[in-house]
Enzyme design. Sequence first.
Site, PDB file in Angstrom:
ATOM      1  N   ASP A 309       0.728  -1.209  -0.015  1.00  0.00           N
ATOM      2  CA  ASP A 309       0.010   0.048  -0.023  1.00  0.00           C
ATOM      3  C   ASP A 309       0.963   1.176   0.008  1.00  0.00           C
ATOM      4  O   ASP A 309       2.069   1.082  -0.097  1.00  0.00           O
ATOM      5  CB  ASP A 309      -0.903   0.107   1.221  1.00  0.00           C
ATOM      6  CG  ASP A 309      -2.019   0.769   0.907  1.00  0.00           C
ATOM      7  OD1 ASP A 309      -2.302   1.463   0.101  1.00  0.00           O
ATOM      8  OD2 ASP A 309      -3.345   0.173   1.525  1.00  0.00           O
ATOM      9  N   GLU A 514     -10.525   6.067   4.993  1.00  0.00           N
ATOM     10  CA  GLU A 514      -9.552   5.710   5.785  1.00  0.00           C
ATOM     11  C   GLU A 514      -9.635   6.242   7.260  1.00  0.00           C
ATOM     12  O   GLU A 514     -10.637   6.475   7.755  1.00  0.00           O
ATOM     13  CB  GLU A 514      -8.219   5.864   5.012  1.00  0.00           C
ATOM     14  CG  GLU A 514      -8.243   5.218   3.776  1.00  0.00           C
ATOM     15  CD  GLU A 514      -6.576   5.237   3.045  1.00  0.00           C
ATOM     16  OE1 GLU A 514      -5.969   4.719   4.006  1.00  0.00           O
ATOM     17  OE2 GLU A 514      -6.652   5.036   2.033  1.00  0.00           O
TER      18      GLU A 514
END
Length: 628
Positions: A309, A514
């Site tokens: 990521d 997020e």
Amino acid sequence: MAKLSPSTLVIMVMCCYWATIAASQSMKYKDPKQPLNVRIKDLLNRMTLEEKIGQMTQIDRSVASADVMQKYFIGSILSGGGSVPAKEASPEMWIDMINGFQNGSLATRLGIPMIYGIDAVHGNNNVYKATIFPHNVGLGVTRDPELIKKIGAATALEVRATGINYAFAPCIAVCRDPRWGRCFESYSEDPAIVRQMTELIPGLQGDIPANGRKGVPYVGGKEKVVACAKHFVGDGGTTKGINENNTVISPHNLFSIHMPAYYDSVLKGVATIMISYSSVNGAKMHGDHQLVTNFLKNNVKFRGFVISDWQGIDRITDPPHANYTYSILRSVEAGLDMIMVPLNYTEFIDGLSYLVTNNFIPMSRIDDAVKRILRVKFVMGLFENPLADTTMVKHLGSHEHRELAREAVRKSLVLLKNGKTATEPLLPLPKKSAKILVSGTHADDIGNQCGGWTIEWHGQSGNITIGTTILSAIKNTVDPTTEVVYQENPTPEFIKSNNFSYAIVVTGEHPYSETVGDSLNLTIPEPGPTTITNVCGAVKCVVVLISGRPVVIEPYVSNMDALVAAWLPGSEGQGVADVLYGDYGFTGKLARTWFKTVDQLPMNVGDPHYDPLYPFGFGITTEAVKSS
């Protein structure tokens, strides 16, 4: 200098000619007729360490250029959330930018093309005018794998419309706690539903042919894109739903709840898998050799490439980036093949080069990574078709795709309450009334109804892209004689003085993504509760709740006549009005448990303390009303 005879010149020219022919024939990696493994081996054998490490490096477009691609042999570029060539950039602008980068890659010694990735998680959602599909939290409600496959195919076309060939989707997290700020990216708390929804992968990549090998990456041509199952593994199980945190779990639960959708993804030919920021029982996934290499690669036999990521390897240490050389060593040893650096790429390249040349990382590990990256690039036809053109532009935001999104909206709605008594249902609403009220912060706001990962990383309130707001949809649907009054947050006096037939309140969560979305209280922000109280206290009302997860609503339900969970429906608000007014019936069933209070969390179907406001699988169904 002695003169050469004509015959000698002819011989020399012929030798050069045949040498050129022989050289081109020996470059087997450029010949699409050669077997895949022959092409991979031929190219790998030609590559220097510098070229191999370049392939393992992914950088953001903001630091990319044709010169950078050529100088460092970069294997991949991405657009992070909101990273675009220009505000409201056209598809042509995207294509020109990406082809410019690609020309840098093609100018390298071996001409290995780069792959361009983007977070296309509910349509090509970074791109202005793209169709924005409902987020996964709504799609799980449909329990309709064929619909999800169609959405995958449409998304692939819209991604290709901008010259992009790699989508960081699907998110196959199993969200076990709605306090997590990424819960809207999860299809369900139930792994069985998440497994069904992996049909997005053949939608994006194409179906593996009948004679194809199961479990091997497959991408079916220029209308398809590389998919990415994410985030491996356990991202939806963190303590209190804290993003990027620790999942404390038994091996049995890890493999029965969070792992099953990865088996399906690999069988369906997913080309890439992204690693989670989170940890499992204290072990950072970005450094977990046991799960990444021993399990995923060696046991499950995943043959595509594993990608980190964004700055994921930096976060192996606390604080992040405290010992970057160690982070590179741990992550590459763990089995990561491509690193989403994505900004300071020279630090990564230099660090990895040092570790290999000083024998901290064996060349065999580097070769494994590069073979996997090349396998995906060959399988997707990137060497034969490295440059994009404008033939696909017509697919961006097409009418066909918007109609598909509208269908998905209809099927994702869950009717939680209909009438203060069972004998007095409010829905479907009558299209013909004297005067109706529409209110709420989300009624006339494309950004709010799309949520995070829309145009910007965290999304944004306002009419930020092309679509149909729920207010516009209502106006499109009611009888022309019905007066529609819109007031975002009306006073009780205003409502009582207007003699409305009924009201529709559209409110909920504001966009987030997020960690920004992590919430320990899960309350609807003001003025949402005030609007619900004022409107529903004065007139018959239906509340359309826009949210990325179940939120606290128990205190307000008794005041409402009807309640619809619309999740984050995306750009096609007409789908909401289609069902409110009975052109279609409500069919959706909760794919998440709706709690009473946050003190109950985490609470999932099957738990011993299960006492929800609305249980998993709940949803009132209605029939479509036949038009007279």
